[in-house]
Write a protein that holds these residues in place. Structure first.
Motif, short mmCIF file in Angstrom:
data_model
loop_
_atom_site.label_atom_id
_atom_site.label_comp_id
_atom_site.label_asym_id
_atom_site.label_seq_id
_atom_site.Cartn_x
_atom_site.Cartn_y
_atom_site.Cartn_z
N ASP A 68 -11.24 108.05 79.93
CA ASP A 68 -11.17 106.60 80.14
C ASP A 68 -12.36 105.86 79.53
N GLY A 69 -13.56 106.38 79.74
CA GLY A 69 -14.75 105.72 79.21
C GLY A 69 -14.78 105.68 77.70
N ILE A 70 -14.39 106.78 77.07
CA ILE A 70 -14.40 106.83 75.61
C ILE A 70 -13.29 105.96 75.05
N SER A 71 -12.12 105.97 75.70
CA SER A 71 -11.02 105.11 75.26
C SER A 71 -11.42 103.64 75.30
N ALA A 72 -12.08 103.24 76.40
CA ALA A 72 -12.53 101.85 76.52
C ALA A 72 -13.58 101.52 75.47
N ALA A 73 -14.47 102.47 75.18
CA ALA A 73 -15.52 102.23 74.19
C ALA A 73 -14.93 102.09 72.79
N VAL A 74 -14.04 103.00 72.43
CA VAL A 74 -13.42 102.95 71.10
C VAL A 74 -12.63 101.66 70.92
N SER A 75 -11.90 101.24 71.97
CA SER A 75 -11.10 100.02 71.89
C SER A 75 -11.96 98.76 71.94
N GLY A 76 -13.05 98.81 72.71
CA GLY A 76 -13.78 97.58 72.99
C GLY A 76 -15.09 97.38 72.26
N VAL A 77 -15.63 98.42 71.61
CA VAL A 77 -16.95 98.27 70.99
C VAL A 77 -16.94 97.25 69.86
N ALA A 78 -15.83 97.15 69.14
CA ALA A 78 -15.74 96.15 68.07
C ALA A 78 -15.84 94.73 68.63
N PHE A 79 -15.33 94.52 69.86
CA PHE A 79 -15.41 93.20 70.47
C PHE A 79 -16.86 92.83 70.78
N ALA A 80 -17.66 93.84 71.17
CA ALA A 80 -19.08 93.58 71.43
C ALA A 80 -19.77 93.12 70.14
N GLY A 81 -19.47 93.78 69.03
CA GLY A 81 -20.01 93.37 67.75
C GLY A 81 -19.51 92.00 67.33
N THR A 82 -18.23 91.74 67.58
CA THR A 82 -17.65 90.45 67.23
C THR A 82 -18.31 89.33 68.03
N PHE A 83 -18.54 89.57 69.30
CA PHE A 83 -19.21 88.59 70.17
C PHE A 83 -20.56 88.17 69.58
N LEU A 84 -21.37 89.15 69.20
CA LEU A 84 -22.69 88.84 68.65
C LEU A 84 -22.58 88.20 67.27
N GLY A 85 -21.64 88.69 66.46
CA GLY A 85 -21.46 88.14 65.12
C GLY A 85 -21.02 86.69 65.13
N GLN A 86 -20.18 86.32 66.09
CA GLN A 86 -19.71 84.93 66.17
C GLN A 86 -20.85 83.97 66.47
N ILE A 87 -21.73 84.36 67.37
CA ILE A 87 -22.88 83.51 67.70
C ILE A 87 -23.88 83.49 66.54
N PHE A 88 -24.19 84.66 66.00
CA PHE A 88 -25.19 84.76 64.94
C PHE A 88 -24.76 84.03 63.68
N PHE A 89 -23.58 84.34 63.17
CA PHE A 89 -23.13 83.71 61.93
C PHE A 89 -22.71 82.26 62.15
N GLY A 90 -22.26 81.94 63.37
CA GLY A 90 -21.96 80.54 63.67
C GLY A 90 -23.19 79.67 63.52
N CYS A 91 -24.30 80.12 64.11
CA CYS A 91 -25.57 79.38 63.98
C CYS A 91 -26.05 79.39 62.54
N LEU A 92 -25.93 80.53 61.87
CA LEU A 92 -26.39 80.64 60.49
C LEU A 92 -25.60 79.73 59.56
N GLY A 93 -24.30 79.57 59.85
CA GLY A 93 -23.47 78.69 59.04
C GLY A 93 -23.91 77.24 59.08
N ASP A 94 -24.50 76.81 60.20
CA ASP A 94 -25.03 75.45 60.30
C ASP A 94 -26.43 75.34 59.72
N LYS A 95 -27.20 76.41 59.78
CA LYS A 95 -28.58 76.37 59.29
C LYS A 95 -28.65 76.54 57.77
N LEU A 96 -27.90 77.49 57.23
CA LEU A 96 -28.00 77.83 55.80
C LEU A 96 -26.84 77.31 54.97
#
Length: 517
Positions: A68-96
């Motif tokens: 269960d833990g590995i299944s959740a990680a494999v399915s959900g880890v990309a969402f964790a990256g997406t979460f951070l990427g949306q905030i990071f690149f969203g701010c960067l898109g307004d700055k740069l």
């Protein structure tokens, strides 16, 4: 073009007829979204295969499955990256600027899609760790594509068909889901034909051929191809005139870029005229003025996206488990590994063809007629109704004679998700905030959505195990109802109104916060 439009780049953009450049922008931006959705949703197709390959217990009465833990990680880890990427690149898109970081997101997605398929090692722990590592950074690149694609398309589009253009970019998510199913069908069928094996119940050890390890890797890597093919065109796109004129304050560059885009001669004085019309009160994201003017809107776009993605991603990522629960898919032990992948992919492809993809294109065709507000209201309402239709007589739907009825109503929740809040939550944040904060606010809203996706991906299986499928469907219905209520209270109607009027950057001639029928 009228004299007034000649004197303003912004009005020229708002009044421009649909041109080849608009179509090219939709395709180039949409290919990134194709890769986004392909990579996010294809993982749900291959997790069963990964379990059989790496977690098979010799002599077990049932095929191997991911813990269960590995299944959740494999399915959900990309969402964790997406979460951070949306905030990071969203701010960067307004700055740069939107363009300067737009190509980088596509490059990250392409490299990490390929590396996901090349996950190192033979033992389960090494493979899963490297797969999760690359999928996290894949998600980080995907996250950047959300605010940048939506913002770029909204700033290029005319106000008459702006909704359809942004929806056109987002509709490539449906094509990506369909492609994920189609590629999985093709690859599994080809390998099954070349390397046939017996069902697990007949010969457990031989039911998963060694060549199956190539299957999931090929499927993951194919998603990189469309994005790679459009990288050159993405890098050739000019910065949007709205950003150049209103944020960078470069009137000459804005006029030069839009002369090429609109195929008309535009003087730098036009951009300077726009700068004079726009308010010089450049309050920040954390200011009291932003809270007063846009705080409720940001709460609305973020919370509705959060609630929508809990239901949307849990349904998508775990539909194979739902279909198995109601008996629409055969028991795993009566199939070999490749046959199981084929059947799961077939079920997802049928759902995508019959409900998911049509929902996206209904939105493209009707959003500039019905408006964003009403499409989101109707979508949440219908999703709520159909979830309760499935939950209340749940035992009825598990009977063999009624399973097709369950699939029909389940498919309708997907249709009204995509002809509803799944599309509009992406579109509205790209329209209602000021140019200097537009990408950031879209990124925050999208990140809130991915937080909901993580709740769905990590929590859905646990809820089903703890409460059962029927009660879980009740909870999903309640989540959709909450989304409807927040939409009613917080979301404005952007249809037919310029971006500057919506954001309060210029004084509107006529504006309605909401159109009431």
């Amino acid at each position: 073009m009228t004299n007034e439009e000649h004197g303003s780049i912004l009005k020229a953009l708002d009044a421009a007829k649909t041109q080849w450049y608009h179509v090219k922008a939709v395709v180039v931006s949409g290919m990134g979204f194709f890769t986004d959705s392909y990579d996010l949703f294809v993982i749900s197709l291959i997790t069963k295969l990964l379990g059989r390959i790496y977690y098979q217990v010799p002599g077990s009465s049932s095929p191997g499955s991911l813990p269960d833990g590995i299944s959740a990680a494999v399915s959900g880890v990309a969402f964790a990256g997406t979460f951070l990427g949306q905030i990071f690149f969203g701010c960067l898109g307004d700055k740069l600027g939107r363009k300067r970081v737009y190509g980088l997101t596509l490059l990250i997605m392409t490299i990490c899609s390929i590396c996901s398929g090349l996950s190192l090692g033979n033992d389960p722990k090494t493979v899963m760790v490297t797969l999760c590592f690359f999928r996290f950074w894949l998600g980080f690149g995907i996250g950047g594509d959300y605010p940048l694609s939506a913002t770029i398309m909204s700033e290029y589009a005319n106000k008459r068909t702006r909704g359809a253009f942004i929806a056109g970019v987002f509709s490539m998510q449906g094509v990506g889901i369909l492609a994920a199913g189609g590629v999985s069908l093709l690859v599994s069928a080809l390998f099954e034909r070349k390397f046939p094996s017996r069902a697990y119940v007949l010969d457990g050890a031989a039911s998963t051929v060694p060549q199956a390890d190539y299957v999931w890797r090929i499927i993951l890597m194919v998603g990189a191809l469309p994005a790679l093919l459009t990288y050159y065109w993405r890098m050739k796109m000019p910065e949007t005139a709205r950003y150049t004129a209103l944020v960078s304050k470069n009137a000459d560059k804005a006029a030069s870029d839009m002369t090429k885009v609109l195929n008309v001669d535009i003087e730098a004085s036009s951009a300077k005229h726009d700068q004079a019309r726009v308010s010089s009160d450049e309050f920040g994201l954390f200011s009291k003025k932003f809270l007063c003017r846009h705080g409720l809107h940001l709460f609305g776009t973020a919370s509705t996206w959060f609630l929508l993605d809990i239901a949307f991603y849990s349904q998508n990522l775990f539909q194979k488990d739902i279909f198995t629960t109601i008996g629409w898919l055969p028991p795993a032990k009566v199939m070999n590994a490749l046959q199981e992948l084929f059947m799961i992919a077939r079920a997802q492809t049928i759902i995508a063809c019959c409900s998911t993809v049509p929902g996206y294109y209904f939105t493209v065709g009707l959003i500039d007629r019905m408006g964003r507000y009403w499409i989101q209201i109707i979508g949440f309402a219908m999703m709520t109704i159909f979830m309760f239709v499935l939950a209340i007589p749940y035992h009825h739907w598990t009977l063999p004679a009624n399973r097709i009825g369950f699939v029909v109503f389940y498919s309708l929740t997907f249709f009204f998700s995509n002809f509803g809040p799944n599309a509009t939550t992406f579109i509205v944040p790209a329209e209602i905030f000021p140019a200097r904060l537009r990408s950031t606010c879209h990124g925050i809203s999208a990140a809130s959505g991915k937080a909901g996706a993580m709740v769905g991906s990590f929590g859905f299986a646990a809820l089903v195990k703890a409460l059962g499928m029927s009660r879980t469907l009740y909870i999903m219905g309640g989540i959709n109802l909450a989304g409807l209520l927040i939409t009613y209270l917080t979301i404005p109607e952007p249809k037919g109104i310029s971006l500057e009027e919506l954001s309060g950057e210029t004084k509107p001639e006529t504006i309605q916060e909401k159109i009431v029928i």
